[in-house]
Design a protein around this motif. Structure first.
Motif, mmCIF file in Angstrom:
data_model
loop_
_atom_site.group_PDB
_atom_site.id
_atom_site.type_symbol
_atom_site.label_atom_id
_atom_site.label_comp_id
_atom_site.label_asym_id
_atom_site.label_seq_id
_atom_site.Cartn_x
_atom_site.Cartn_y
_atom_site.Cartn_z
ATOM 1 N N ARG A 52 24.361 49.688 45.637
ATOM 2 C CA ARG A 52 23.002 49.695 45.092
ATOM 3 C C ARG A 52 22.519 51.142 45.103
ATOM 4 O O ARG A 52 22.487 51.795 46.136
ATOM 5 N N VAL A 53 22.169 51.675 43.932
ATOM 6 C CA VAL A 53 21.655 53.036 43.805
ATOM 7 C C VAL A 53 20.259 52.906 43.220
ATOM 8 O O VAL A 53 20.105 52.516 42.063
ATOM 9 N N GLU A 54 19.263 53.189 44.038
ATOM 10 C CA GLU A 54 17.863 52.967 43.681
ATOM 11 C C GLU A 54 17.700 51.504 43.266
ATOM 12 O O GLU A 54 17.907 50.630 44.072
ATOM 13 N N GLU A 55 17.391 51.230 41.999
ATOM 14 C CA GLU A 55 17.169 49.843 41.599
ATOM 15 C C GLU A 55 18.318 49.257 40.794
ATOM 16 O O GLU A 55 18.182 48.196 40.191
ATOM 17 N N SER A 56 19.463 49.939 40.771
ATOM 18 C CA SER A 56 20.593 49.485 39.955
ATOM 19 C C SER A 56 21.858 49.352 40.794
ATOM 20 O O SER A 56 22.042 50.059 41.777
ATOM 21 N N TRP A 57 22.741 48.449 40.360
ATOM 22 C CA TRP A 57 24.062 48.340 40.944
ATOM 23 C C TRP A 57 25.014 49.214 40.140
ATOM 24 O O TRP A 57 24.955 49.230 38.906
ATOM 25 N N LYS A 58 25.886 49.953 40.841
ATOM 26 C CA LYS A 58 26.873 50.798 40.175
ATOM 27 C C LYS A 58 28.239 50.557 40.812
ATOM 28 O O LYS A 58 28.340 50.286 42.008
ATOM 29 N N VAL A 59 29.287 50.661 39.993
ATOM 30 C CA VAL A 59 30.646 50.462 40.495
ATOM 31 C C VAL A 59 31.067 51.696 41.292
ATOM 32 O O VAL A 59 31.023 52.818 40.780
ATOM 33 N N ALA A 60 31.453 51.467 42.538
ATOM 34 C CA ALA A 60 31.889 52.553 43.415
ATOM 35 C C ALA A 60 33.409 52.649 43.480
ATOM 36 O O ALA A 60 33.965 53.736 43.623
ATOM 37 N N ASN A 61 34.087 51.505 43.374
ATOM 38 C CA ASN A 61 35.538 51.492 43.493
ATOM 39 C C ASN A 61 36.055 50.126 43.064
ATOM 40 O O ASN A 61 35.277 49.179 42.923
ATOM 41 N N TYR A 62 37.359 50.025 42.879
ATOM 42 C CA TYR A 62 37.979 48.727 42.657
ATOM 43 C C TYR A 62 39.417 48.786 43.132
ATOM 44 O O TYR A 62 40.023 49.850 43.238
ATOM 45 N N ARG A 63 39.926 47.616 43.450
ATOM 46 C CA ARG A 63 41.299 47.506 43.940
ATOM 47 C C ARG A 63 42.009 46.411 43.170
ATOM 48 O O ARG A 63 41.564 45.258 43.135
ATOM 49 N N ILE A 64 43.123 46.790 42.521
ATOM 50 C CA ILE A 64 43.938 45.809 41.794
ATOM 51 C C ILE A 64 44.700 44.977 42.830
ATOM 52 O O ILE A 64 45.379 45.519 43.707
ATOM 53 N N LEU A 65 44.583 43.669 42.726
ATOM 54 C CA LEU A 65 45.260 42.760 43.666
ATOM 55 C C LEU A 65 46.574 42.250 43.095
ATOM 56 O O LEU A 65 47.542 42.048 43.834
ATOM 57 N N SER A 66 46.617 42.014 41.775
ATOM 58 C CA SER A 66 47.842 41.547 41.127
ATOM 59 C C SER A 66 47.807 41.856 39.657
ATOM 60 O O SER A 66 46.732 42.084 39.087
ATOM 61 N N SER A 67 48.979 41.896 39.026
ATOM 62 C CA SER A 67 49.040 42.076 37.584
ATOM 63 C C SER A 67 50.214 41.291 37.035
ATOM 64 O O SER A 67 51.227 41.111 37.713
ATOM 65 N N THR A 68 50.053 40.783 35.822
ATOM 66 C CA THR A 68 51.125 40.082 35.134
ATOM 67 C C THR A 68 51.199 40.611 33.721
ATOM 68 O O THR A 68 50.171 40.872 33.077
ATOM 69 N N LEU A 69 52.396 40.802 33.253
ATOM 70 C CA LEU A 69 52.602 41.288 31.882
ATOM 71 C C LEU A 69 52.951 40.138 30.984
ATOM 72 O O LEU A 69 53.500 39.166 31.351
#
Length: 192
Positions: free
Chosen positions: A175-192
């Motif tokens: 939460r940055v002031e009155e907005s939500w912002k993406v700080a990070n993400y983690r890939i858990l799985s992937s399929t091609l």
């Protein structure tokens, strides 16, 4: 090399269907956001005397921010973008922390391009991402975690489409002031 399955549709029908779905989705999201985020301001509030709506289309809901931002990060236009970093950079306004730092300046050396990138660029293909939040969003004070599924599809100039890959990830927002912002993400799985 991953195996691809091509779905062929009658020319024009796929484009019309995609356009119709996009318009309906935009209208539905816009209507929902006006209803959910619209607040009136009275005299003395935020220094104004005019009554109106204060609307920020995605900033008030961590799930909305996570899905919109991740769709932007994983939607690529190889014929006009040098790398996937360009897509990350377009989302700068909705990023904070490590993600904002990564989006601020192109990395040196440049990211290694996937083997398909040059072919997509030559063919003027676009890789689109549809993002869903199938799990429960967990909010703990000024931090939120949103589980997402990112499904990428290659849209060919011929109006055919090819499924590309699907990822599951946990997106961390701050939460940055009155907005939500993406700080990070983690890939858990992937399929091609």
């Amino acid at each position: 090399m991953p195996a691809y399955r091509t779905t062929t549709r009658t020319p024009g029908v796929a484009a019309a269907v995609l356009a119709a779905v996009a318009v309906v989705a935009l209208i539905a999201v816009g209507t929902a956001l006006v209803v959910l985020t619209g607040t009136t301001r009275g005299e003395g509030e935020r220094g104004g005397t005019d009554a109106g709506f204060a609307i920020d289309p995605i900033a008030d809901y961590p799930t909305s921010v996570a899905t919109v931002v991740m769709a932007g990060i994983y939607t690529w236009q190889p014929s006009v973008q040098d790398s996937t970093w360009d897509a990350l950079h377009t989302q700068s306004a909705f990023l904070t922390g490590p993600m904002a730092t990564a989006a601020a300046t192109p990395p040196t050396p440049a990211p290694r391009l996937m083997s398909e990138w040059a072919g997509w660029a030559r063919s003027d293909d676009t890789v689109t991402a549809a993002v869903e939040a199938p799990g429960e969003t967990v909010v703990d004070g000024g931090t939120a975690t949103v589980p997402v599924t990112i499904s990428q599809t290659v849209l060919h100039r011929s109006r055919e489409s090819t499924p590309f890959t699907t990822y599951t990830a946990d997106v961390t927002l701050t939460r940055v002031e009155e907005s939500w912002k993406v700080a990070n993400y983690r890939i858990l799985s992937s399929t091609l």
